[in-house]
Design an enzyme around this catalytic site. Structure first.
Site, mmCIF file in Angstrom:
data_model
loop_
_atom_site.group_PDB
_atom_site.id
_atom_site.type_symbol
_atom_site.label_atom_id
_atom_site.label_comp_id
_atom_site.label_asym_id
_atom_site.label_seq_id
_atom_site.Cartn_x
_atom_site.Cartn_y
_atom_site.Cartn_z
ATOM 1 N N ASN A 115 0.728 -1.201 -0.153
ATOM 2 C CA ASN A 115 -0.010 -0.230 -0.008
ATOM 3 C C ASN A 115 1.047 1.253 0.019
ATOM 4 O O ASN A 115 2.145 1.319 0.296
ATOM 5 C CB ASN A 115 -0.963 -0.087 1.042
ATOM 6 C CG ASN A 115 -0.374 0.618 2.411
ATOM 7 O OD1 ASN A 115 -0.428 1.841 2.407
ATOM 8 N ND2 ASN A 115 0.104 -0.219 3.172
ATOM 9 N N CYS A 147 5.382 4.679 9.542
ATOM 10 C CA CYS A 147 4.825 4.570 8.171
ATOM 11 C C CYS A 147 5.831 4.859 7.068
ATOM 12 O O CYS A 147 6.547 6.025 7.322
ATOM 13 C CB CYS A 147 3.852 5.814 7.942
ATOM 14 S SG CYS A 147 2.891 6.007 6.494
ATOM 15 N N THR A 193 4.690 -1.529 8.038
ATOM 16 C CA THR A 193 4.890 -2.488 6.704
ATOM 17 C C THR A 193 6.345 -2.088 6.167
ATOM 18 O O THR A 193 7.048 -1.167 6.506
ATOM 19 C CB THR A 193 4.009 -1.771 5.549
ATOM 20 O OG1 THR A 193 3.886 -0.303 5.732
ATOM 21 C CG2 THR A 193 2.664 -2.050 5.862
ATOM 22 N N CYS A 223 1.443 -41.431 -1.089
ATOM 23 C CA CYS A 223 2.348 -41.139 -2.252
ATOM 24 C C CYS A 223 1.485 -41.479 -3.480
ATOM 25 O O CYS A 223 1.132 -42.622 -3.720
ATOM 26 C CB CYS A 223 3.885 -41.890 -2.284
ATOM 27 S SG CYS A 223 4.416 -41.435 -3.751
ATOM 28 N N CYS A 264 4.047 -38.965 -8.098
ATOM 29 C CA CYS A 264 4.364 -37.704 -8.905
ATOM 30 C C CYS A 264 5.664 -37.482 -9.385
ATOM 31 O O CYS A 264 6.101 -36.910 -10.252
ATOM 32 C CB CYS A 264 3.691 -36.565 -8.584
ATOM 33 S SG CYS A 264 4.367 -35.869 -7.008
ATOM 34 N N CYS A 276 9.485 -35.114 -5.459
ATOM 35 C CA CYS A 276 10.601 -34.997 -4.451
ATOM 36 C C CYS A 276 12.073 -35.353 -5.455
ATOM 37 O O CYS A 276 12.975 -34.914 -5.083
ATOM 38 C CB CYS A 276 10.232 -36.017 -3.545
ATOM 39 S SG CYS A 276 9.901 -37.555 -4.034
HETATM 40 C C1 LIG Z 1 -3.590 -0.144 3.897
HETATM 41 C C2 LIG Z 1 -2.945 0.062 4.971
HETATM 42 C C3 LIG Z 1 -3.004 1.326 5.782
HETATM 43 C C4 LIG Z 1 -2.312 1.460 6.820
HETATM 44 N N1 LIG Z 1 -2.227 2.603 7.633
HETATM 45 C C5 LIG Z 1 -1.507 2.638 8.623
HETATM 46 C C6 LIG Z 1 -1.750 3.791 9.616
HETATM 47 O O1 LIG Z 1 -2.291 4.713 9.446
HETATM 48 N N2 LIG Z 1 -0.955 3.662 10.811
HETATM 49 C C7 LIG Z 1 -0.159 2.619 11.106
HETATM 50 O O2 LIG Z 1 0.572 2.918 12.246
HETATM 51 N N3 LIG Z 1 0.090 1.613 10.308
HETATM 52 C C8 LIG Z 1 -0.687 1.494 9.346
HETATM 53 N N4 LIG Z 1 -0.501 0.419 8.334
HETATM 54 C C9 LIG Z 1 0.231 -0.805 8.837
HETATM 55 C C10 LIG Z 1 -0.523 -1.712 9.753
HETATM 56 O O3 LIG Z 1 -1.269 -1.178 10.878
HETATM 57 C C11 LIG Z 1 0.436 -3.006 10.137
HETATM 58 O O4 LIG Z 1 1.391 -2.457 10.883
HETATM 59 C C12 LIG Z 1 0.961 -3.675 8.857
HETATM 60 O O5 LIG Z 1 -0.003 -3.711 7.745
HETATM 61 C C13 LIG Z 1 1.109 -5.183 9.217
HETATM 62 O O6 LIG Z 1 0.156 -6.123 9.480
HETATM 63 P P1 LIG Z 1 -0.734 -6.849 8.712
HETATM 64 O O7 LIG Z 1 0.155 -7.844 7.813
HETATM 65 O O8 LIG Z 1 -1.826 -7.559 9.502
HETATM 66 O O9 LIG Z 1 -1.541 -5.733 7.744
HETATM 67 C C14 LIG Z 1 -1.083 0.188 7.299
HETATM 68 C C15 LIG Z 1 -1.304 -0.881 6.685
HETATM 69 C C16 LIG Z 1 -2.039 -1.293 5.462
HETATM 70 C C17 LIG Z 1 -2.141 -2.450 4.632
#
Ligand SMILES: Cc1cc2nc3c(=O)[nH]c(=O)nc-3n(C[C@H](O)[C@H](O)[C@H](O)COP(=O)(O)O)c2cc1C
Length: 499
Positions: free
Chosen positions: A172, A233, A298, A441, A444, A447
């Site tokens: 994202n 973020c 992320t 098995c 296939c 392995c």
């Molecule tokens: C679309 C999207 C928006 C997110 N927005 C935020 C946010 O505003 N603040 C934040 O701390 N993390 C944000 N995250 C991160 C998530 O809170 C989380 O840390 C991360 O996605 C890992 O967890 P998951 O694999 O369960 O999604 C966002 C993640 C996604 C996918």
């Protein structure tokens, strides 16, 4: 002993897990849609125990399958019969009547279960949080609040899919809440009033010390139970925010201390995985007064570079940007960071709120064993909806009951002793051979191919059956992993290489 899954996701791979499943409507005797949903989320035992009477499916004309809207055939009748015949008799305990085992806390504040929505779009309005609370989530970490003027790009998501078409990895380029601080404060007030026992974790991001302090204060005044500091973020338009802070321990310490000046509530620092190790930032957060660590946010990523336009996804008018990767694919990376914090003596006593790729109760359990006292989830909710909470709670509760564990709190960090951050501790003198199950098995030869081209040429193939040459096998277990029929497992036979 805990049953390994007899019925697996791949047995029902064409199932699309519909809303309002037609198979359920077509069946007069049970709820096949719910059973399939349970299997998908690792709850085959519970699904089996909920089937009303033995051999029920053998006596019927499979109206469920006729009603199925999936383009591929889902062998519902066969799956239900297998549950009935093979899983029900093996289930060791009945479905527990209560789920008190799931009660825990976040920095001393009670949680009815460990499961919270993580800060993101899934927890970004009053109605969404209210629906999640009604569904059974213990609380929500609200979408990060800030005073910035947020305008998001479109499209803003991209994904890597598994063979079933479900999302495995998710990218994202979204930023923070696009509601004003005042609007979000009103949401907190309303949520707390209507749901006083649900946990509201307020995620904030300031642009300077004053803002961190002021946002923390406002969240406390308007009903939050704890504050999460978004130092992580990776998608911020402006320099010096989000993961730019999380990568600089001095800033983490300074802004944590600023937020702490604004509130007496527990404060968690949400840290970035876009670092070699998380400890410097975690220790800085603790020095700044943090009561806990939340991780992971992320991971910076590029996916889906188009062979025609050469632009990666999501492409916004011919341009793209590095963005945050989440979903089940990131779980191993997240677990590694959680264990790092869990093992760090300087973080002892700090609450760990774990996230990153959690879909099922087993995923959540892995985080708990690595030290997480609470669990947060986004991507799985984006994909499957708030309804996964039943599977998370029921599955974890069943596991705890089956293991005779009275409280989920008793196993927080229980797996940490086995983790080493280097491989020098491992014993290297014995070989554990694989074991081949003749009945499973199908001949296939997968392995054989993998052992030949990616292993040590230890498996030969004759009459469509694999044969292991113990003198060549090094016990790597590649064959165990590639077998599409689960016909190969770790054996018991070990040999010592010590002379
Ligand atoms: C679309 C999207 C928006 C997110 N927005 C935020 C946010 O505003 N603040 C934040 O701390 N993390 C944000 N995250 C991160 C998530 O809170 C989380 O840390 C991360 O996605 C890992 O967890 P998951 O694999 O369960 O999604 C966002 C993640 C996604 C996918």
């Amino acid at each position: 002993m805990i049953l390994e899954n007899i019925v697996k996701r791949r047995d029902m791979v064409s199932c699309v897990l519909c809303q309002d499943p037609p198979c359920t409507k077509a069946c007069k005797k049970m709820d096949p849609g719910k059973a399939l949903f349970r299997i998908w989320f690792d709850n085959q035992d519970i699904a089996a125990l909920e089937i009303p009477e033995s051999n029920i499916c053998a006596k019927c004309d499979a109206h469920c399958e006729a009603a199925c809207i999936s383009r591929g055939r889902v062998p519902i009748q066969r799956i239900m019969s297998t549950l009935n015949k093979k899983v029900t008799p093996e289930a060791e305990i009945d479905i527990p009547e209560d789920d008190d085992r799931l009660k825990c806390d976040l920095c001393g504040i009670p949680l009815e279960n460990p499961f919270l929505l993580s800060s993101s779009v899934v927890a970004s309005t009053y109605d969404m949080c209210a629906r999640a609370f009604e569904a059974g989530w213990a609380g929500a970490c609200f979408k990060t609040i800030c005073s910035l003027d947020i305008h998001e790009a479109s499209p803003r998501f991209s994904a890597i899919e598994g063979d079933s078409g479900s999302i495995i990895g998710f990218k994202n380029i979204e930023q923070l809440s696009d509601h004003s601080v005042a609007e979000n404060m009103e949401i907190f007030r309303r949520l707390k009033e209507k749901y006083p026992t649900k946990f509201i974790l307020a995620s904030i991001m300031g642009q300077n010390e004053e803002e961190w302090e002021s946002l923390a204060r406002q969240c406390e005044e308007n009903g939050a139970d704890a504050i999460e500091l978004n130092f992580s973020c990776p998608n911020m338009q402006e320099d010096g925010l989000g993961s730019d802070i999380g990568q600089v321990p001095e800033l983490v310490e300074r802004f944590t201390a600023a937020a702490k000046r604004g509130t007496k509530l527990p404060v968690l620092a949400k840290l970035t995985p876009n670092v070699a190790t998380m400890s410097p930032a975690a220790e800085a957060a603790i020095r700044g007064g943090a009561d806990g660590i939340a991780a992971i946010n992320t991971i910076k990523s590029i996916i889906g570079v188009s062979p025609y336009t050469y632009v990666s996804a999501p492409a916004v008018k011919g341009k793209s940007a590095i963005g945050g990767y989440s979903g089940n694919a990131v779980k191993p990376i997240a677990l590694r960071f959680i264990s790092e914090i869990g093992q760090n003596p300087k973080c002892k006593g700090a609450h760990i709120s774990g996230m990153g790729g959690i879909e099922t109760w087993r995923d959540a359990l892995e985080f708990i064993l690595m030290g997480a006292g609470s669990i947060q989830i986004t991507t799985a909710v984006m994909q499957y909806g708030y309804r996964i909470i039943d599977e998370l709670k029921d599955g974890l509760n069943y596991y705890l009951a089956q293991m005779g564990i009275k409280s989920v709190k008793d196993i927080v960090g229980a797996g940490l002793d086995s983790v080493s951050d280097t491989t020098d501790v491992l014993e290297r003198d014995t070989i554990l051979f694989p074991k081949f199950d003749e009945e499973k098995c199908i001949g296939c030869g997968r392995c054989v191919i993998s052992c030949n081209d990616g292993g040590h040429q230890a498996i030969s193939f004759a009459n469509r059956r694999p044969k292991l040459d113990g003198s060549k096998c090094v016990g790597c277990h590649l064959c165990v992993l590639v077998c599409p029929q689960d016909a190969i497992s770790p054996g018991k036979k070990r040999i010592s290489r010590k002379k």
